[in-house]
Scaffold this motif. Sequence first.
Motif, PDB file in Angstrom:
ATOM      1  N   THR A   3      42.563  34.383  33.919  1.00  0.00           N
ATOM      2  CA  THR A   3      43.496  35.004  34.871  1.00  0.00           C
ATOM      3  C   THR A   3      43.378  36.520  34.905  1.00  0.00           C
ATOM      4  O   THR A   3      43.274  37.128  35.982  1.00  0.00           O
ATOM      5  CB  THR A   3      44.937  34.606  34.526  1.00  0.00           C
ATOM      6  OG1 THR A   3      45.054  33.178  34.580  1.00  0.00           O
ATOM      7  CG2 THR A   3      45.918  35.233  35.512  1.00  0.00           C
ATOM      8  N   GLU A   4      43.389  37.155  33.747  1.00  0.00           N
ATOM      9  CA  GLU A   4      43.341  38.616  33.714  1.00  0.00           C
ATOM     10  C   GLU A   4      42.046  39.157  34.303  1.00  0.00           C
ATOM     11  O   GLU A   4      42.050  40.140  35.053  1.00  0.00           O
ATOM     12  CB  GLU A   4      43.501  39.108  32.272  1.00  0.00           C
ATOM     13  CG  GLU A   4      43.582  40.617  32.153  1.00  0.00           C
ATOM     14  CD  GLU A   4      43.806  41.069  30.715  1.00  0.00           C
ATOM     15  OE1 GLU A   4      43.557  42.254  30.428  1.00  0.00           O
ATOM     16  OE2 GLU A   4      44.224  40.220  29.889  1.00  0.00           O
ATOM     17  N   GLN A   5      40.913  38.506  34.011  1.00  0.00           N
ATOM     18  CA  GLN A   5      39.628  38.946  34.563  1.00  0.00           C
ATOM     19  C   GLN A   5      39.591  38.752  36.080  1.00  0.00           C
ATOM     20  O   GLN A   5      39.109  39.623  36.811  1.00  0.00           O
ATOM     21  CB  GLN A   5      38.489  38.160  33.920  1.00  0.00           C
ATOM     22  CG  GLN A   5      38.234  38.488  32.467  1.00  0.00           C
ATOM     23  CD  GLN A   5      37.195  37.566  31.861  1.00  0.00           C
ATOM     24  OE1 GLN A   5      37.274  36.341  32.023  1.00  0.00           O
ATOM     25  NE2 GLN A   5      36.219  38.133  31.177  1.00  0.00           N
ATOM     26  N   ALA A   6      40.099  37.613  36.547  1.00  0.00           N
ATOM     27  CA  ALA A   6      40.116  37.354  37.989  1.00  0.00           C
ATOM     28  C   ALA A   6      40.990  38.374  38.712  1.00  0.00           C
ATOM     29  O   ALA A   6      40.654  38.835  39.815  1.00  0.00           O
ATOM     30  CB  ALA A   6      40.612  35.935  38.261  1.00  0.00           C
ATOM     31  N   PHE A  11      38.577  31.582  38.408  1.00  0.00           N
ATOM     32  CA  PHE A  11      37.452  31.887  39.281  1.00  0.00           C
ATOM     33  C   PHE A  11      36.168  31.502  38.561  1.00  0.00           C
ATOM     34  O   PHE A  11      35.980  31.855  37.388  1.00  0.00           O
ATOM     35  CB  PHE A  11      37.457  33.383  39.597  1.00  0.00           C
ATOM     36  CG  PHE A  11      36.320  33.856  40.466  1.00  0.00           C
ATOM     37  CD1 PHE A  11      36.379  33.719  41.843  1.00  0.00           C
ATOM     38  CD2 PHE A  11      35.206  34.467  39.911  1.00  0.00           C
ATOM     39  CE1 PHE A  11      35.336  34.168  42.651  1.00  0.00           C
ATOM     40  CE2 PHE A  11      34.169  34.929  40.709  1.00  0.00           C
ATOM     41  CZ  PHE A  11      34.233  34.779  42.082  1.00  0.00           C
ATOM     42  N   ALA A  12      35.300  30.752  39.229  1.00  0.00           N
ATOM     43  CA  ALA A  12      34.049  30.338  38.600  1.00  0.00           C
ATOM     44  C   ALA A  12      32.944  30.270  39.647  1.00  0.00           C
ATOM     45  O   ALA A  12      33.181  29.986  40.824  1.00  0.00           O
ATOM     46  CB  ALA A  12      34.203  28.976  37.920  1.00  0.00           C
ATOM     47  N   ALA A  49      39.396  39.279  46.738  1.00  0.00           N
ATOM     48  CA  ALA A  49      40.770  39.764  46.608  1.00  0.00           C
ATOM     49  C   ALA A  49      41.776  38.629  46.509  1.00  0.00           C
ATOM     50  O   ALA A  49      42.883  38.814  45.994  1.00  0.00           O
ATOM     51  CB  ALA A  49      41.114  40.665  47.795  1.00  0.00           C
ATOM     52  N   SER A  50      41.391  37.439  46.980  1.00  0.00           N
ATOM     53  CA  SER A  50      42.305  36.294  46.962  1.00  0.00           C
ATOM     54  C   SER A  50      42.247  35.522  45.647  1.00  0.00           C
ATOM     55  O   SER A  50      42.968  34.541  45.481  1.00  0.00           O
ATOM     56  CB  SER A  50      41.977  35.336  48.112  1.00  0.00           C
ATOM     57  OG  SER A  50      40.732  34.669  47.880  1.00  0.00           O
ATOM     58  N   CYS A  51      41.401  35.958  44.711  1.00  0.00           N
ATOM     59  CA  CYS A  51      41.189  35.194  43.467  1.00  0.00           C
ATOM     60  C   CYS A  51      42.479  34.764  42.773  1.00  0.00           C
ATOM     61  O   CYS A  51      42.629  33.589  42.430  1.00  0.00           O
ATOM     62  CB  CYS A  51      40.328  35.992  42.487  1.00  0.00           C
ATOM     63  SG  CYS A  51      38.598  36.071  42.955  1.00  0.00           S
TER      64      CYS A  51
END
Length: 344
Positions: A316-319, A300-301, A276-278
């Motif tokens: 960004t959108e996926q994270a 995020f990786a 949730a913090s991504c």
Amino acid sequence: FGSSRLVGLGVSRSERRPQRRSALCGLPSPHLQIAVMVAALSGYASGASSSGSEDEGSSSDGESARSRSRRSRSSRRSSGLADFDRRAAAAFAALHRRLDPGARLHGSCACGLAVEGSDVDVLASLPLVELLARSRAAAGRAFALTEHVVAARVPRLLLRHRRTGIELDIVESGRDPEAPAKDDLVRAWLALSPEVPVFARHLRAWVREHRAELPRDEGYPNSFLLLVSGFWFLSARLGLSRSSRETGRPEPSACTSVSPLPSAAEMLKGWLALLASCPSGPLMLDMRGALERPPAGCLFAIVEPVSGRIACSLHTEQAQHLAELARVTLRNDSGREEPASAEQ
């Protein structure tokens, strides 16, 4: 993090018992695949038996109808899982006996994390075309071809065992040489504590529940990579053990005595909070500790610890999408925690 949610994810309370995973963790060799399945069956059978005897005792204490209903659902799930294990064992044994004596189990069935409906992943010692030819020529035609995926990075053969209905997902062992090491890594983390296998099952249940919302062909992590992210959380955020910079496995000499050890439900809640913090900042999950930031343009990786390669990177959108799914789960469960705790 209420137990009602854990039941909703399809994980029975009886899975907290260490004996259900002890037969699978720390096996001397990944080659003992039939022994793995036999051990899994005996482990699940003993777990189900022990669960049943405890349930009878609790009923005599006058527990609520709601608790009895939950227990009944859990018993049905355990029964279904035992049936799946028996059928999966029979299907693999038939493949091993009739088509490929060098075949080995891989993935959830090899690591003790299979649930009803799990893929039964197999590493073949023969070329897939030869395996397919053998299946067609074998007396009795024990297997039916479901699909032969040729145009893929790792070609695969899907064979359905006619008697049990179990589908085997088969790849050539030479095409996925890191698969045994991945299984070893998973088993090493599962062996750290009786709570870790339960946490891993909860995590995988959450992934299955959101499979359609996290399509792999759009770059989202698969269940193995999300399980790796769970192990990273146990190491980096919970401090359960340091991971080796060479292998990503827990270092026995670096295991910490976290006291009290969080429950599997609390571990899951912490892992969801991590997801949730991504969007709050770049997050690189590397069990080896070699990389600190995701690639440019990604938030995020996840590094696949056996190869050391970045296997998943989300923009960004996926994270944000992944984070929102985790937040929704946490919000939905926040209102159930108190009632669930009161029942216990």
